[in-house]
Scaffold this motif. Structure first.
Motif, PDB file in Angstrom:
ATOM      1  N   GLY A  77       0.806  -1.219   0.000  1.00 17.38           N
ATOM      2  CA  GLY A  77       0.000   0.000   0.000  1.00 17.38           C
ATOM      3  C   GLY A  77       0.834   1.262   0.000  1.00 17.38           C
ATOM      4  O   GLY A  77       0.473   2.250   0.649  1.00 17.38           O
ATOM      5  N   LEU A  78       1.967   1.263  -0.749  1.00 11.56           N
ATOM      6  CA  LEU A  78       2.868   2.405  -0.766  1.00 11.56           C
ATOM      7  C   LEU A  78       2.755   3.150  -2.093  1.00 11.56           C
ATOM      8  O   LEU A  78       2.525   2.543  -3.147  1.00 11.56           O
ATOM      9  N   ASP A  79       2.939   4.477  -2.054  1.00  7.88           N
ATOM     10  CA  ASP A  79       2.945   5.261  -3.281  1.00  7.88           C
ATOM     11  C   ASP A  79       4.339   5.188  -3.912  1.00  7.88           C
ATOM     12  O   ASP A  79       5.287   4.669  -3.302  1.00  7.88           O
ATOM     13  N   PRO A  80       4.511   5.684  -5.156  1.00 10.05           N
ATOM     14  CA  PRO A  80       5.814   5.561  -5.831  1.00 10.05           C
ATOM     15  C   PRO A  80       6.979   6.158  -5.054  1.00 10.05           C
ATOM     16  O   PRO A  80       8.096   5.604  -5.082  1.00 10.05           O
ATOM     17  N   ALA A  81       6.763   7.278  -4.367  1.00  6.84           N
ATOM     18  CA  ALA A  81       7.851   7.884  -3.600  1.00  6.84           C
ATOM     19  C   ALA A  81       8.234   7.010  -2.408  1.00  6.84           C
ATOM     20  O   ALA A  81       9.419   6.856  -2.088  1.00  6.84           O
ATOM     21  N   GLU A  82       7.257   6.403  -1.763  1.00  5.10           N
ATOM     22  CA  GLU A  82       7.550   5.551  -0.607  1.00  5.10           C
ATOM     23  C   GLU A  82       8.265   4.270  -1.027  1.00  5.10           C
ATOM     24  O   GLU A  82       9.238   3.846  -0.394  1.00  5.10           O
ATOM     25  N   ILE A  83       7.798   3.637  -2.086  1.00  5.17           N
ATOM     26  CA  ILE A  83       8.421   2.384  -2.504  1.00  5.17           C
ATOM     27  C   ILE A  83       9.836   2.627  -3.014  1.00  5.17           C
ATOM     28  O   ILE A  83      10.709   1.749  -2.917  1.00  5.17           O
ATOM     29  N   ALA A  84      10.112   3.819  -3.556  1.00  4.14           N
ATOM     30  CA  ALA A  84      11.461   4.123  -4.029  1.00  4.14           C
ATOM     31  C   ALA A  84      12.466   4.173  -2.887  1.00  4.14           C
ATOM     32  O   ALA A  84      13.675   4.052  -3.113  1.00  4.14           O
ATOM     33  N   TRP A  85      11.981   4.365  -1.656  1.00  9.03           N
ATOM     34  CA  TRP A  85      12.885   4.370  -0.507  1.00  9.03           C
ATOM     35  C   TRP A  85      13.484   2.990  -0.243  1.00  9.03           C
ATOM     36  O   TRP A  85      14.580   2.895   0.324  1.00  9.03           O
ATOM     37  N   VAL A 252      19.245  11.599  -1.666  1.00  8.55           N
ATOM     38  CA  VAL A 252      18.966  12.661  -2.645  1.00  8.55           C
ATOM     39  C   VAL A 252      18.971  12.099  -4.056  1.00  8.55           C
ATOM     40  O   VAL A 252      18.064  12.367  -4.861  1.00  8.55           O
ATOM     41  N   LEU A 253      19.987  11.288  -4.395  1.00 12.26           N
ATOM     42  CA  LEU A 253      20.078  10.736  -5.744  1.00 12.26           C
ATOM     43  C   LEU A 253      18.968   9.730  -6.019  1.00 12.26           C
ATOM     44  O   LEU A 253      18.444   9.664  -7.131  1.00 12.26           O
ATOM     45  N   GLY A 254      18.609   8.944  -5.016  1.00 15.93           N
ATOM     46  CA  GLY A 254      17.584   7.928  -5.220  1.00 15.93           C
ATOM     47  C   GLY A 254      16.180   8.465  -5.331  1.00 15.93           C
ATOM     48  O   GLY A 254      15.342   7.902  -6.042  1.00 15.93           O
ATOM     49  N   LEU A 255      15.884   9.573  -4.632  1.00 11.13           N
ATOM     50  CA  LEU A 255      14.509  10.102  -4.585  1.00 11.13           C
ATOM     51  C   LEU A 255      14.326  11.406  -5.352  1.00 11.13           C
ATOM     52  O   LEU A 255      13.183  11.824  -5.591  1.00 11.13           O
ATOM     53  N   GLY A 256      15.418  12.068  -5.724  1.00  6.19           N
ATOM     54  CA  GLY A 256      15.318  13.406  -6.299  1.00  6.19           C
ATOM     55  C   GLY A 256      14.422  13.506  -7.511  1.00  6.19           C
ATOM     56  O   GLY A 256      13.563  14.392  -7.613  1.00  6.19           O
ATOM     57  N   ARG A 257      14.574  12.573  -8.453  1.00  6.96           N
ATOM     58  CA  ARG A 257      13.784  12.670  -9.687  1.00  6.96           C
ATOM     59  C   ARG A 257      12.335  12.239  -9.474  1.00  6.96           C
ATOM     60  O   ARG A 257      11.488  12.505 -10.323  1.00  6.96           O
ATOM     61  N   ILE A 258      12.059  11.541  -8.368  1.00 12.20           N
ATOM     62  CA  ILE A 258      10.696  11.076  -8.118  1.00 12.20           C
ATOM     63  C   ILE A 258       9.876  12.141  -7.393  1.00 12.20           C
ATOM     64  O   ILE A 258       8.743  12.440  -7.781  1.00 12.20           O
ATOM     65  N   VAL A 259      10.454  12.717  -6.332  1.00 13.30           N
ATOM     66  CA  VAL A 259       9.749  13.793  -5.627  1.00 13.30           C
ATOM     67  C   VAL A 259      10.028  15.144  -6.268  1.00 13.30           C
ATOM     68  O   VAL A 259       9.408  16.144  -5.907  1.00 13.30           O
TER      69      VAL A 259
END
Length: 554
Positions: A77-85, A252-259
């Motif tokens: 039940g995670l959104d794309p930003a959460e699962i990218a973590w 920052v590198l892992g989430l930057g383009r998503i958020v």
């Protein structure tokens, strides 16, 4: 009380290193690494199999999650930003832990190191089965990132033990290359695993590998190492500063383009904290007699050039994991439809490892790197002609070449830096391993971040250009609108609503075409960066050859 003492003594004996009388040429190169005795053929075969098992177990730990983020996100039940973590936090803890693990091996030996950390990895993999929400998943993935780091080290050591003395360096190439083959294998196995029992089967599979790895390490010991007192108090301060800064950079590198870089305020705060912490860690190390990070050597011209070239290679090799797979996903293909595609990539990856080991020349370690980036430049340029009709079979050859390049260059790149570190003394090994780990881990994240950001920017630009070119009075546009509306005639009775739906279908087509054009732009960017890296390497090699000729003439 006697029973407790007996259990404690048994535990110490179980974890203790064996006593081993080495011949002078068999002694460990440095504290923390195993000796190099000759082994009988059956033991060599066992070491090869254990190395492959450990390498694939370590690689699949993150690859299975990275390849199935959509499925895991839906199940938890995670959104794309959460699962990218989940894959990002794994890298956050994995990227710097070797700084301490090397000294742990030096001070306590290989046997306790193997049993503690491989056992911990198995226990944490079991913990995945009880994950039920976002925060529990984050905690388990973060712990797994730390526990998985030793697996690649042991894959390297076991493969080296399997090789005769003249071929030990080829063992290094094989040992470091095997974990890189895990990503295409993860995508190849995932559909079958998910079909059995959804996402928990992925973790059951990983748990099975972890338990078999633990049994293999128990059954087949590495030759013992020599030990010395390694830890100093400042090591822990440096590690805390350095590891935290690297973790923030990874986030920052892992989430930057998503958020999106300019939309999430925490990105600025993370960088604001990471940069001073990194500077403080380097400043502390610069003044130490026995530093964890030898800043003077790391800043030397030779190592700086190595870092730049290897980082560029990691960035351009992200073309496969982000570019090709992303394009096929936009065109409606998923893992179930790409089994042949991933099988070809897996075979090409293994071929790259084997050929790299077979053709290894310690006098020409830069040549495989140059060849690999040159192949990527050509393959990416060919891929830049993709259209909305492109499917996986049209990418088989180019993506096989890129998969081959991804494993072909890695072993020689590791040996290039390792040989220079050993020339300066064994104390430089920790600095080099830290640098190499950062380049590989953060370089992969940086590649996806750069290419992903560029793809989004180009998609917006291409979409705007396509929409501007659509003239409602154009007969061809009117024909497309009518064709879209006619296709809905049996389900939508209102003529006005049918026309609106026809317009929506045309907009979807324009968005798809804009995405395809954006991926073509990404492929061209990769080709340009790879060509620049190839040219830079060729310049360095030509300059070195000219210097050698001048010295010979003198």
């Amino acid at each position: 009380m006697p029973i407790r003492m007996s259990l404690a003594s048994r535990l110490r004996h179980f974890l203790a290193e064996q006593e081993w009388a080495y011949a002078p040429h068999e002694a460990p190169v440095m504290p923390g690494s195993p000796g190099s005795p000759e082994h009988p053929g059956r033991r060599r075969l066992a070491y090869v199999l254990v190395s492959i098992l450990l390498g694939l177990t370590g690689g699949l730990g993150n690859a299975l999650v990275s390849a199935n983020t959509t499925t895991l996100g839906g199940a938890l039940g995670l959104d794309p930003a959460e699962i990218a973590w989940l894959p990002t936090v794994y890298v956050m803890t994995n990227v710097s832990i070797n700084l301490l693990l090397i000294k742990f091996r030096q001070q306590f030996g290989l046997r306790p190191f193997a049993l503690i950390f491989v056992g911990l990895y198995a226990a944490l993999t079991l913990g995945h089965l009880f994950v039920s929400d976002f925060w529990s998943a984050i905690l388990v993935r973060a712990a797994s990132g730390m526990a998985a780091a030793p697996l690649s080290t042991f894959a390297l050591y076991y493969m080296m033990q399997a090789m005769p003395a003249p071929a030990r360096l080829r063992g290094v190439v094989l040992g470091i290359g095997i974990p890189q083959c895990a990503t295409p294998l993860a995508r190849l196995f995932s559909p079958e695993l998910l079909a059995m029992s959804q996402w928990r089967t992925l973790y059951l599979f990983e748990l099975g590998l972890a338990l078999i790895s633990l049994a293999a390490v128990l059954a087949f010991r590495l030759p013992p190492t020599t030990r010395q007192r390694a830890f100093e108090r400042l090591d822990f301060l440096t590690f805390a500063l350095f590891a935290t800064s690297m973790a923030l950079f990874a986030a920052v590198l892992g989430l930057g383009r998503i958020v999106w870089w300019t939309q999430a305020g925490w990105i600025g705060w993370a960088l604001l904290a990471a940069i001073p912490m990194l500077a403080a860690a380097l400043l502390i190390e610069h003044g130490r007699a026995n530093p964890l990070l030898n800043t003077r050597w790391l800043a030397s011209a030779d190592i700086a050039r190595f870092a730049i070239v290897t980082l560029m290679a990691r960035i351009v090799l992200s073309e496969q994991t982000f570019g090709a797979v992303g394009l096929l996903t936009v065109l409606g293909q998923n893992n179930d439809q790409l089994l042949v595609f991933f099988a070809i990539m897996a075979v090409a990856s293994f071929a790259g490892v084997l050929l790299s080991a077979a053709t290894l020349n310690v006098e020409k370690l830069a040549h495989p790197v140059m060849l690999a980036v040159g192949i990527v430049a050509v393959a990416a340029f060919i891929d830049s002609r993709a259209t909305s009709l492109t499917r996986a079979p049209q990418l088989y050859v180019t993506q096989a070449l890129i998969a081959f390049s991804g494993t072909f260059f890695l072993g020689p790149a590791l040996l290039f830096g390792m040989t220079r570190a050993l020339k300066e003394g064994t104390g430089h090994i920790i600095s080099f391993i830290a640098l190499f780990g950062i380049i590989n881990s953060l370089g992969g994240l940086a590649g996806s971040a750069i290419l992903g950001t560029y793809q989004v920017v180009r998609e917006k630009a291409n979409s705007a250009a396509l929409v501007q070119a659509i003239d409602p009075t154009d007969p061809i546009v009117q024909q497309r609108l009518q064709a879209g509306a006619a296709g809905l005639g049996r389900v939508v009775g209102d003529p006005g609503l049918r026309t609106a739906e026809g317009g929506a279908l045309l907009a979807q087509t324009a968005t798809r075409e804009a995405n395809v054009l954006a991926y073509d732009d990404v492929f061209r960017l990769v080709a340009l960066l790879a060509a620049w890296t190839f040219t830079y390497l060729a310049f360095l090699l030509l300059r070195r050859a000219a210097r050698m000729r001048r010295l010979g003439a003198a």
